[in-house]
Every structure is written in C-alpha cells, then in structure tokens.
Design a protein around this motif. Structure first.
Motif, PDB file in Angstrom:
ATOM      1  N   VAL A  12     -13.915  46.060  17.188  1.00 33.37           N
ATOM      2  CA  VAL A  12     -14.074  47.503  16.983  1.00 33.37           C
ATOM      3  C   VAL A  12     -14.724  47.795  15.639  1.00 33.37           C
ATOM      4  CG1 VAL A  12     -12.099  48.028  18.485  1.00 33.37           C
ATOM      5  CG2 VAL A  12     -11.740  47.832  16.022  1.00 33.37           C
ATOM      6  N   ALA A  13     -15.449  48.896  15.580  1.00 29.84           N
ATOM      7  CA  ALA A  13     -16.160  49.272  14.362  1.00 29.84           C
ATOM      8  C   ALA A  13     -15.219  49.784  13.279  1.00 29.84           C
ATOM      9  CB  ALA A  13     -17.219  50.335  14.678  1.00 29.84           C
ATOM     10  N   ASP A  14     -14.132  50.434  13.677  1.00 28.30           N
ATOM     11  CA  ASP A  14     -13.244  51.088  12.708  1.00 28.30           C
ATOM     12  C   ASP A  14     -11.808  50.997  13.231  1.00 28.30           C
ATOM     13  OD1 ASP A  14     -11.782  52.903  11.136  1.00 28.30           O
ATOM     14  OD2 ASP A  14     -13.396  54.379  11.091  1.00 28.30           O
ATOM     15  N   ARG A  94      -8.795  62.316  27.284  1.00 30.59           N
ATOM     16  CA  ARG A  94      -9.820  63.246  26.789  1.00 30.59           C
ATOM     17  C   ARG A  94      -9.253  64.135  25.688  1.00 30.59           C
ATOM     18  NH1 ARG A  94     -12.114  63.940  32.894  1.00 30.59           N
ATOM     19  NH2 ARG A  94     -13.233  61.951  32.863  1.00 30.59           N
ATOM     20  N   ALA A  95      -7.998  64.557  25.831  1.00 29.17           N
ATOM     21  CA  ALA A  95      -7.353  65.354  24.782  1.00 29.17           C
ATOM     22  C   ALA A  95      -7.201  64.551  23.496  1.00 29.17           C
ATOM     23  CB  ALA A  95      -5.995  65.858  25.272  1.00 29.17           C
ATOM     24  N   ALA A  96      -7.099  63.231  23.627  1.00 29.95           N
ATOM     25  CA  ALA A  96      -6.977  62.350  22.456  1.00 29.95           C
ATOM     26  C   ALA A  96      -8.340  62.038  21.835  1.00 29.95           C
ATOM     27  CB  ALA A  96      -6.286  61.050  22.852  1.00 29.95           C
ATOM     28  N   GLY A  97      -9.417  62.541  22.441  1.00 25.08           N
ATOM     29  CA  GLY A  97     -10.748  62.334  21.889  1.00 25.08           C
ATOM     30  C   GLY A  97     -11.628  61.367  22.646  1.00 25.08           C
ATOM     31  N   ALA A  98     -11.187  60.911  23.811  1.00 16.58           N
ATOM     32  CA  ALA A  98     -11.991  59.968  24.592  1.00 16.58           C
ATOM     33  C   ALA A  98     -13.256  60.630  25.105  1.00 16.58           C
ATOM     34  CB  ALA A  98     -11.179  59.438  25.779  1.00 16.58           C
ATOM     35  N   ASP A  99     -14.298  59.835  25.250  1.00 15.01           N
ATOM     36  CA  ASP A  99     -15.517  60.266  25.909  1.00 15.01           C
ATOM     37  C   ASP A  99     -15.209  60.364  27.401  1.00 15.01           C
ATOM     38  OD1 ASP A  99     -18.055  60.581  27.003  1.00 15.01           O
ATOM     39  OD2 ASP A  99     -18.797  58.653  26.320  1.00 15.01           O
ATOM     40  N   PRO A 100     -15.391  61.539  28.022  1.00 19.63           N
ATOM     41  CA  PRO A 100     -15.083  61.695  29.454  1.00 19.63           C
ATOM     42  C   PRO A 100     -16.196  61.119  30.328  1.00 19.63           C
ATOM     43  CG  PRO A 100     -15.855  63.766  28.571  1.00 19.63           C
ATOM     44  CD  PRO A 100     -15.818  62.787  27.415  1.00 19.63           C
ATOM     45  N   GLY A 111      -9.319  53.716  47.198  1.00 22.59           N
ATOM     46  CA  GLY A 111      -8.547  54.218  46.073  1.00 22.59           C
ATOM     47  C   GLY A 111      -9.166  55.455  45.460  1.00 22.59           C
ATOM     48  N   TYR A 112      -8.709  55.774  44.269  1.00 21.30           N
ATOM     49  CA  TYR A 112      -9.152  56.948  43.530  1.00 21.30           C
ATOM     50  C   TYR A 112      -9.191  56.546  42.074  1.00 21.30           C
ATOM     51  CZ  TYR A 112      -9.083  61.830  41.866  1.00 21.30           C
ATOM     52  OH  TYR A 112      -9.375  63.024  41.269  1.00 21.30           O
ATOM     53  N   SER A 113     -10.321  56.754  41.399  1.00 23.56           N
ATOM     54  CA  SER A 113     -10.389  56.350  39.996  1.00 23.56           C
ATOM     55  C   SER A 113     -11.417  57.157  39.231  1.00 23.56           C
ATOM     56  CB  SER A 113     -10.704  54.852  39.871  1.00 23.56           C
ATOM     57  OG  SER A 113     -12.041  54.587  40.246  1.00 23.56           O
ATOM     58  N   GLY A 114     -11.275  57.122  37.910  1.00 26.82           N
ATOM     59  CA  GLY A 114     -12.204  57.737  36.972  1.00 26.82           C
ATOM     60  C   GLY A 114     -12.230  56.904  35.711  1.00 26.82           C
ATOM     61  N   TYR A 115     -13.095  57.275  34.763  1.00 30.67           N
ATOM     62  CA  TYR A 115     -13.286  56.472  33.554  1.00 30.67           C
ATOM     63  C   TYR A 115     -13.289  57.340  32.305  1.00 30.67           C
ATOM     64  CZ  TYR A 115     -14.723  52.555  36.471  1.00 30.67           C
ATOM     65  OH  TYR A 115     -14.748  51.536  37.384  1.00 30.67           O
ATOM     66  N   PHE A 116     -12.825  56.732  31.201  1.00 29.61           N
ATOM     67  CA  PHE A 116     -13.034  57.300  29.876  1.00 29.61           C
ATOM     68  C   PHE A 116     -13.448  56.168  28.946  1.00 29.61           C
ATOM     69  CE2 PHE A 116      -8.463  56.215  29.622  1.00 29.61           C
ATOM     70  CZ  PHE A 116      -8.363  55.611  28.366  1.00 29.61           C
ATOM     71  N   ALA A 117     -13.999  56.539  27.784  1.00 26.67           N
ATOM     72  CA  ALA A 117     -14.399  55.545  26.794  1.00 26.67           C
ATOM     73  C   ALA A 117     -13.612  55.766  25.511  1.00 26.67           C
ATOM     74  CB  ALA A 117     -15.896  55.643  26.508  1.00 26.67           C
ATOM     75  N   GLY A 121     -16.543  52.899  22.657  1.00 23.36           N
ATOM     76  CA  GLY A 121     -17.295  52.933  23.901  1.00 23.36           C
ATOM     77  C   GLY A 121     -16.774  52.012  24.983  1.00 23.36           C
ATOM     78  N   PHE A 122     -15.655  51.306  24.730  1.00 26.92           N
ATOM     79  CA  PHE A 122     -15.093  50.453  25.779  1.00 26.92           C
ATOM     80  C   PHE A 122     -14.595  51.332  26.919  1.00 26.92           C
ATOM     81  CE2 PHE A 122     -14.646  47.593  22.098  1.00 26.92           C
ATOM     82  CZ  PHE A 122     -15.366  46.516  22.592  1.00 26.92           C
TER      83      PHE A 122
END
Length: 139
Positions: A12-14, A94-100, A111-117, A121-122
C-alpha cells in the motif's frame, strides 16, 4: 504443504490511509499496527490481511510486475448470506470512502455481487453466492 493461506499481503502507498479506511471507516480491529510500516487485520480464524508499506514490500519481495496504471490482477472477496447484505456492505464501504466500482447485480452464475476499491485501488467483491462453496465460507 498444507492446503491453506495464512496471510494475504498487499503493498500500500500509505499505511495510515489504509488504517483510516479499514479501522476507522469499516470498523475492523487491528491485530498489529506499526505506523508507517504495516497494518495487520484478522480476516478469518487463521487468516490475516497484511497491508504493508509499498517501499518496504518492494525492498523485501522485489518490484511488482504491475507498476503502471490499471487494476491489480487480484480481487479480495467478502461473502454474505443475502443480496440485501451485499448492498448494505457496499454502502458501508462507500460511506468509509471506498471508490464505488460497481453496484450489486444478479450474476449469471446465480449469485449477486458488487465491487468497491480501497484507498490503493484493490478491488473487493461483496458477494452472495448461494452455491455450496459460497455457503461454506460464511460464518
């Protein structure tokens, strides 16, 4: 060799930005924090997610094959019991600051799924997998 994984380590960068996201934002409890060096989070009964400063990672492990723009060729997954839980976890991230990255959707595999970063960016997949292997990983 036993068939198991003990640690997943991401460069991680930071480390502090990762701590703010995972600990302050998502409410995870750190197992070990060495400011500026590494954050370790218990991710399962015998599994630790280690977020390691990228420079220290490179010094020990070597240069990563992907060091340019784009998405790292890895995803992490968090499985839940229902599609509604997928949407709730995505909203929390997303509320914690994730990229949606992607909203939850019904997948062709049933199934059912979605993604955040996360801050680096992981990609995290949040999934409801009603099949036997998906059910086997639920608490």
């Amino acid at each position: 060799m036993d068939q198991r994984i003990s640690f997943v380590t991401l460069a991680v960068a930071d480390v502090e930005a990762s701590r703010r996201f995972y600990v302050d934002g998502l409410g995870w409890e750190p197992e070990l924090l060495v400011p500026g060096e590494v954050l370790m989070l218990r991710a399962g009964e015998r599994l630790v997610l280690s977020l390691w400063d990228a420079a220290a990672f490179t010094a020990e492990v070597g240069e990563a094959p992907r060091s340019g723009p784009g998405v790292s060729p890895i995803t992490l997954a968090h499985n839940v019991a229902t599609p509604a839980e997928v949407d709730a976890v995505l909203a929390e991230a997303r509320a914690a600051g994730a990229d949606p990255v992607a909203d939850g959707v019904a997948r062709e595999w049933g199934g059912y799924s979605g993604y955040f970063a996360d801050p680096d960016g992981f990609r995290w997949e949040v999934a409801h997998n009603p099949g036997p292997i998906g059910l086997s990983v639920l608490p």
